[in-house]
Enzyme design. Structure first.
Site, mmCIF file in Angstrom:
data_model
loop_
_atom_site.group_PDB
_atom_site.id
_atom_site.type_symbol
_atom_site.label_atom_id
_atom_site.label_comp_id
_atom_site.label_asym_id
_atom_site.label_seq_id
_atom_site.Cartn_x
_atom_site.Cartn_y
_atom_site.Cartn_z
ATOM 1 N N GLU A 271 1.046 -1.106 0.019
ATOM 2 C CA GLU A 271 0.061 0.219 -0.050
ATOM 3 C C GLU A 271 1.013 1.535 0.038
ATOM 4 O O GLU A 271 0.218 2.416 -0.245
ATOM 5 C CB GLU A 271 -1.222 0.208 1.379
ATOM 6 C CG GLU A 271 -1.831 -0.752 0.967
ATOM 7 C CD GLU A 271 -2.761 -1.191 -0.446
ATOM 8 O OE1 GLU A 271 -3.032 -0.448 -0.639
ATOM 9 O OE2 GLU A 271 -3.029 -2.767 -0.310
ATOM 10 N N TRP A 274 1.820 1.866 -4.132
ATOM 11 C CA TRP A 274 0.637 2.729 -4.106
ATOM 12 C C TRP A 274 1.002 4.431 -4.012
ATOM 13 O O TRP A 274 0.748 5.173 -4.972
ATOM 14 C CB TRP A 274 -0.609 2.505 -4.011
ATOM 15 C CG TRP A 274 -1.429 0.897 -4.891
ATOM 16 C CD1 TRP A 274 -1.596 -0.338 -3.730
ATOM 17 C CD2 TRP A 274 -1.464 0.872 -5.611
ATOM 18 N NE1 TRP A 274 -2.073 -1.133 -4.958
ATOM 19 C CE2 TRP A 274 -2.451 -0.575 -5.661
ATOM 20 C CE3 TRP A 274 -2.530 1.839 -7.697
ATOM 21 C CZ2 TRP A 274 -2.502 -1.105 -7.511
ATOM 22 C CZ3 TRP A 274 -2.568 1.346 -8.299
ATOM 23 C CH2 TRP A 274 -2.391 0.049 -8.801
ATOM 24 N N TRP A 302 -20.451 13.950 -20.927
ATOM 25 C CA TRP A 302 -20.900 13.639 -19.000
ATOM 26 C C TRP A 302 -22.277 14.642 -19.508
ATOM 27 O O TRP A 302 -22.865 16.082 -20.224
ATOM 28 C CB TRP A 302 -19.884 14.540 -18.291
ATOM 29 C CG TRP A 302 -18.978 14.624 -18.128
ATOM 30 C CD1 TRP A 302 -17.662 14.706 -18.316
ATOM 31 C CD2 TRP A 302 -18.766 13.429 -16.959
ATOM 32 N NE1 TRP A 302 -16.338 13.723 -17.787
ATOM 33 C CE2 TRP A 302 -17.494 13.311 -17.046
ATOM 34 C CE3 TRP A 302 -19.305 12.365 -16.017
ATOM 35 C CZ2 TRP A 302 -16.053 12.141 -16.458
ATOM 36 C CZ3 TRP A 302 -18.593 11.457 -15.232
ATOM 37 C CH2 TRP A 302 -17.459 11.496 -14.762
ATOM 38 N N ASN A 338 -10.860 3.207 2.664
ATOM 39 C CA ASN A 338 -10.589 3.003 1.261
ATOM 40 C C ASN A 338 -11.296 2.105 0.512
ATOM 41 O O ASN A 338 -11.915 2.886 -0.419
ATOM 42 C CB ASN A 338 -9.650 1.895 1.354
ATOM 43 C CG ASN A 338 -8.571 2.038 -0.464
ATOM 44 O OD1 ASN A 338 -8.341 3.364 -1.022
ATOM 45 N ND2 ASN A 338 -9.040 0.874 -0.380
ATOM 46 N N TRP A 356 -15.963 13.263 -12.233
ATOM 47 C CA TRP A 356 -14.850 12.621 -11.491
ATOM 48 C C TRP A 356 -13.991 14.085 -10.939
ATOM 49 O O TRP A 356 -14.057 13.930 -9.228
ATOM 50 C CB TRP A 356 -14.457 11.417 -11.629
ATOM 51 C CG TRP A 356 -12.797 12.230 -13.206
ATOM 52 C CD1 TRP A 356 -12.839 11.988 -14.337
ATOM 53 C CD2 TRP A 356 -11.102 12.451 -12.384
ATOM 54 N NE1 TRP A 356 -11.255 12.676 -14.726
ATOM 55 C CE2 TRP A 356 -10.830 13.191 -14.000
ATOM 56 C CE3 TRP A 356 -10.845 12.961 -11.909
ATOM 57 C CZ2 TRP A 356 -9.865 13.447 -14.323
ATOM 58 C CZ3 TRP A 356 -9.401 13.733 -11.650
ATOM 59 C CH2 TRP A 356 -9.197 14.137 -13.033
ATOM 60 N N TRP A 379 -8.903 9.195 -7.727
ATOM 61 C CA TRP A 379 -10.105 9.356 -8.537
ATOM 62 C C TRP A 379 -10.480 9.428 -10.207
ATOM 63 O O TRP A 379 -11.260 8.302 -10.915
ATOM 64 C CB TRP A 379 -10.752 10.490 -8.475
ATOM 65 C CG TRP A 379 -11.578 10.726 -7.341
ATOM 66 C CD1 TRP A 379 -11.061 11.169 -6.152
ATOM 67 C CD2 TRP A 379 -12.576 11.015 -7.003
ATOM 68 N NE1 TRP A 379 -12.310 11.781 -5.294
ATOM 69 C CE2 TRP A 379 -12.949 11.302 -5.918
ATOM 70 C CE3 TRP A 379 -14.076 10.630 -8.136
ATOM 71 C CZ2 TRP A 379 -14.250 11.398 -5.306
ATOM 72 C CZ3 TRP A 379 -15.021 10.973 -7.419
ATOM 73 C CH2 TRP A 379 -15.498 10.834 -6.833
HETATM 74 P P1 FAD Z 1 -3.522 1.352 5.514
HETATM 75 O O1 FAD Z 1 -4.564 0.716 4.094
HETATM 76 O O2 FAD Z 1 -3.184 1.011 6.116
HETATM 77 O O3 FAD Z 1 -2.655 2.117 4.258
HETATM 78 C C1 FAD Z 1 -1.122 2.295 4.485
HETATM 79 C C2 FAD Z 1 -0.843 3.573 3.527
HETATM 80 O O4 FAD Z 1 -1.008 3.927 2.972
HETATM 81 C C3 FAD Z 1 -2.046 4.632 3.741
HETATM 82 O O5 FAD Z 1 -1.584 5.712 4.485
HETATM 83 C C4 FAD Z 1 -2.110 5.919 1.893
HETATM 84 O O6 FAD Z 1 -0.263 6.518 2.571
HETATM 85 C C5 FAD Z 1 -1.109 4.870 1.686
HETATM 86 N N1 FAD Z 1 -1.791 3.762 0.107
HETATM 87 C C6 FAD Z 1 -3.199 3.463 0.761
HETATM 88 N N2 FAD Z 1 -4.283 2.785 -0.179
HETATM 89 C C7 FAD Z 1 -3.509 3.545 -1.014
HETATM 90 C C8 FAD Z 1 -4.098 3.675 -2.408
HETATM 91 N N3 FAD Z 1 -4.995 3.510 -2.581
HETATM 92 N N4 FAD Z 1 -2.890 5.507 -3.337
HETATM 93 C C9 FAD Z 1 -2.087 5.859 -2.863
HETATM 94 N N5 FAD Z 1 -2.244 5.548 -1.922
HETATM 95 C C10 FAD Z 1 -2.277 4.375 -0.373
HETATM 96 N N6 FAD Z 1 -4.936 8.502 0.379
HETATM 97 C C11 FAD Z 1 -4.429 9.682 0.204
HETATM 98 O O7 FAD Z 1 -3.746 9.334 1.260
HETATM 99 N N7 FAD Z 1 -5.163 10.826 0.317
HETATM 100 C C12 FAD Z 1 -6.283 11.070 -0.593
HETATM 101 O O8 FAD Z 1 -6.166 12.656 -0.678
HETATM 102 C C13 FAD Z 1 -6.415 9.284 -0.634
HETATM 103 N N8 FAD Z 1 -7.452 10.066 -1.600
HETATM 104 C C14 FAD Z 1 -8.387 8.945 -2.104
HETATM 105 C C15 FAD Z 1 -9.707 9.010 -3.678
HETATM 106 C C16 FAD Z 1 -10.509 7.720 -3.379
HETATM 107 C C17 FAD Z 1 -11.481 8.154 -4.420
HETATM 108 C C18 FAD Z 1 -9.736 6.557 -3.312
HETATM 109 C C19 FAD Z 1 -10.799 6.149 -3.722
HETATM 110 C C20 FAD Z 1 -9.120 6.605 -2.234
HETATM 111 C C21 FAD Z 1 -8.027 7.518 -1.674
HETATM 112 N N9 FAD Z 1 -7.302 7.252 -1.551
HETATM 113 C C22 FAD Z 1 -6.645 8.717 -0.835
HETATM 114 C C23 FAD Z 1 -6.406 5.911 -1.022
HETATM 115 C C24 FAD Z 1 -6.636 6.049 0.093
HETATM 116 O O9 FAD Z 1 -8.306 5.392 0.357
HETATM 117 C C25 FAD Z 1 -6.119 6.041 1.548
HETATM 118 O O10 FAD Z 1 -4.616 6.247 1.459
HETATM 119 C C26 FAD Z 1 -6.226 4.797 3.205
HETATM 120 O O11 FAD Z 1 -7.709 4.487 3.331
HETATM 121 C C27 FAD Z 1 -5.593 5.847 4.090
HETATM 122 O O12 FAD Z 1 -5.924 5.049 5.596
HETATM 123 P P2 FAD Z 1 -4.814 4.547 6.176
HETATM 124 O O13 FAD Z 1 -3.650 5.284 5.846
HETATM 125 O O14 FAD Z 1 -5.067 3.303 7.622
HETATM 126 O O15 FAD Z 1 -4.740 3.038 5.056
#
Ligand code: FAD
Length: 445
Positions: A271, A274, A302, A338, A356, A379
Site C-alpha cells: 500500500e 501505491w 458528461w 478506502n 470525477w 479518482w
Molecule cells: P492503510 O491501508 O493503512 O495504508 C497505509 C498507507 O498506504 C496509507 O496511509 C496511504 O499513505 C497508502 N495508501 C493506501 N492505499 C492507497 C491508495 N489506494 N493509493 C495511494 N496510497 C495508498 N489517500 C490519501 O492518502 N490521500 C487522499 O487524498 C486519498 N484520496 C482517495 C480518493 C479515492 C477516491 C480513493 C478510492 C482513495 C483515496 N486514497 C487517498 C487512498 C486510500 O483510500 C487512503 O490512503 C487510505 O484509506 C488511508 O487509510 P489508512 O492510512 O488506514 O490506509
C-alpha cells in the site's frame, strides 16, 4: 560567528528522519526552522478546509517540539520565492536546506530558489525525505516510467532497499534572535463560523508524537489482521497513517523500516507502494487532478450537472446506505475507509454520471489526508481514466459491496442510521446509461 542555516519545513512536519534538518546540524551553525504558507504562487493549489485544520495543529506541535530542543518555528505567509529571500536577507543566513517536493508548481519554485540563492553565494541543498524512491530512479528497461503498478512495484523492490531512517536530534542550536514570526492564529486555518471541526477534534491528534504512537499501536496490534480485515470498513484494521504521511509527521522511511521488521507486512508495504506509484505518476503527469491521464476519456459525454444530486452525494442523502454512511463519515471525521472511498466515487461517476473532478474537489476540501497525488490518482483509478485504472465498465454495486464488506451492517449503523431509504437513482438503469456513455470513449480510443 557563522551565518545561520535555514531549514524550510514543508510536507515534512517532523524532527525524526528529516535529512534537511540533519544537514543543517552537520553545518554546525545556528538553525532557523521555517514554514511558509504559500497560497499565492502560480499553480499552488489552496488547501482544503480539513487539511487547514490539520496543518494548524501540526504546526503547533512542531513548534513545541522545536522549543523543547532549543529552537522555534518561524511562520511566514506569502509567495514562497519572495518570502524565503526575505528571511534570508533578514537573518543573514548562509545556507538553506529542504526535503524535495514533487508537484510541478512546487518543483518550479524550488528550482528557481535554488539557483537564485546559489547565485547569491548561499549553500542550498535538497534531500529525499517524502518518497522511498525518487521518481526519476524507477524506470522501465526502455527508460520510460511505469504505467502499471505490479511491474512498477517489482522494479522498486529490485532497487537497493530504502535507507535507514535518521534519528531525531537530541538538541538544536537555535538562533538567539529568530526572525519575525506570524502567530498560527493569524492564518485563520481553523473554522469559526460555523466551527465544524468537532468531529475532527474527537477523531485525531495531529503532530509527530501522536503519529509515532499510532504507528507503534498499528504494528503491535493491528498488522497481523491487516490482510484479512483491511477491506471491512467497520473493522478498524487499517493504519490510519494517511494524514500523518500526507503531512510528513512520519517519513515513509520510518514506516518502512518498522513495518518490514514485522512478519506478514508485505500487503501493508505494497500500500505504501501505491502511494509511491501515485506520486511518481503525478511527477510524470503534473495535471493529474484536472486532466484525464488517458485522453480518450476527454470524449466522455458528461450530461449537464444536476446540483441537487451532487449535494445529496456530498451530504450523504442519496438513499444508498453504504454511500451515505461513507459520505457522513467523511464529513464528520475528515476520513473515509478506502473500500468506501471506492464505492462512493464509483457511485458519483457511474450512477450519477457526475465528472470525477467534482468528486475529487469535494474530497480535497473534506479529507484530512487530502494529498496532491493520492487523491487525483485514485479518482482517476475509479473513473477508469487513470494509470493502471479499474476498467470503466466495472461499476461497483453499493448494495453488493455492503453485503460483502459490511455484512452485519455495523458501519452503516454507525454512520447513517437515519439516512433516507429511497435511492435518488435506480442503480440498474444508471449503470446501463454509464456503459452507453462509455461507448463514446471506446470509439475515441
Ligand atoms: P492503510 O491501508 O493503512 O495504508 C497505509 C498507507 O498506504 C496509507 O496511509 C496511504 O499513505 C497508502 N495508501 C493506501 N492505499 C492507497 C491508495 N489506494 N493509493 C495511494 N496510497 C495508498 N489517500 C490519501 O492518502 N490521500 C487522499 O487524498 C486519498 N484520496 C482517495 C480518493 C479515492 C477516491 C480513493 C478510492 C482513495 C483515496 N486514497 C487517498 C487512498 C486510500 O483510500 C487512503 O490512503 C487510505 O484509506 C488511508 O487509510 P489508512 O492510512 O488506514 O490506509
Amino acid at each position: 560567528m557563522t551565518s545561520p542555516s535555514i531549514v524550510w519545513f514543508r510536507d515534512d512536519l517532523r524532527l525524526a528522519d528529516h535529512p534537511a534538518l540533519r544537514a543543517a546540524m552537520d553545518r554546525d551553525a545556528p538553525v532557523i526552522a521555517m514554514f511558509v504558507l504559500d497560497e499565492e504562487s502560480p499553480g499552488i493549489r489552496p488547501l482544503g478546509g480539513a487539511a487547514k485544520w490539520w496543518l494548524h495543529h501540526s504546526l503547533l506541535s512542531l513548534d513545541e517540539r522545536l522549543r523543547d530542543k532549543g529552537a522555534r518555528l518561524v511562520l511566514r505567509r506569502g509567495p514562497a520565492e519572495r518570502v524565503v529571500h526575505e528571511v534570508v536577507a533578514e537573518s543573514g543566513a548562509g545556507a538553506v536546506y529542504w526535503n524535495r517536493r514533487y508537484g510541478r508548481p512546487e518543483r518550479e519554485i524550488d528550482a528557481a530558489l535554488k539557483s537564485s540563492l546559489r547565485d547569491q553565494g548561499l549553500t542550498v541543498e535538497s534531500f529525499a525525505g517524502s518518497l522511498l524512491h525518487e521518481p526519476w530512479t524507477v524506470t522501465t528497461g526502455s527508460g520510460t516510467h511505469y504505467s502499471v503498478f505490479t511491474p512498477f512495484w517489482r522494479a522498486c523492490r529490485a532497487l537497493p532497499a530504502p535507507r535507514a531512517p535518521l534519528p531525531e536530534p537530541r538538541e538544536l542550536d537555535g538562533v538567539a534572535r529568530p526572525p519575525r514570526s506570524d502567530a498560527p492564529g493569524d492564518w485563520e486555518l481553523l473554522p469559526t463560523t460555523p466551527d465544524w471541526a468537532g468531529g475532527l477534534r474527537d477523531t485525531w491528534e495531529p503532530g509527530e508524537p501522536a503519529a509515532r504512537r499510532r504507528l507503534r499501536h498499528f504494528l503491535d496490534h493491528d498488522l497481523p489482521a491487516y490482510d484479512a480485515a483491511r477491506d471491512a470498513p467497520a473493522a478498524g484494521a487499517t493504519s490510519l497513517l494517511s494524514p500523518r504521511l500526507r503531512w510528513g509527521e512520519l517519513s515513509p522511511f520510518t514506516v518502512w523500516a518498522e513495518a518490514t521488521r514485522v512478519e506478514g507486512s508485505a500487503r501493508f508495504l505494497s500500500e505504501l507502494g501505491w502511494r509511491e506509484f501515485a506520486w511518481h505518476t503525478l511527477y510524470h503527469f503534473p495535471d493529474l487532478a484536472t486532466k484525464n491521464l488517458r485522453p480518450e476519456f476527454d470524449a466522455f459525454p458528461w450530461p449537464g450537472l444536476d446540483p441537487r444530486q451532487l449535494d445529496a452525494w456530498q451530504h450523504g442523502e442519496t438513499g444508498i446506505p453504504l454511500v451515505d454512511a461513507g459520505m457522513r463519515e467523511l464529513w464528520h471525521t475528515g476520513y473515509m475507509h478506502n473500500r468506501v472511498r471506492m464505492v462512493t466515487a464509483s457511485f458519483l461517476i457511474k450512477n450519477l454520471l457526475i465528472d470525477w473532478r467534482l468528486g475529487e474537489e469535494w474530497f480535497w476540501d473534506t479529507l484530512v489526508d487530502a494529498d496532491g497525488a493520492n487523491n487525483a490518482f485514485n479518482w482517476q483509478w475509479v473513473a477508469g481514466s487513470g494509470a493502471d485504472a479499474a476498467p470503466y465498465f466495472r461499476v461497483f454495486n453499493p448494495e453488493l459491496q455492503a453485503k460483502k464488506f459490511d455484512g452485519d451492517g455495523e458501519y452503516v449503523a454507525r454512520w447513517a442510521p437515519d439516512a433516507p431509504t429511497a435511492p435518488i437513482v435506480d442503480l440498474a438503469e444508471t449503470r446501463k446509461a454509464a456503459l452507453a456513455a462509455y461507448d463514446e470513449v471506446k470509439r475515441a480510443g
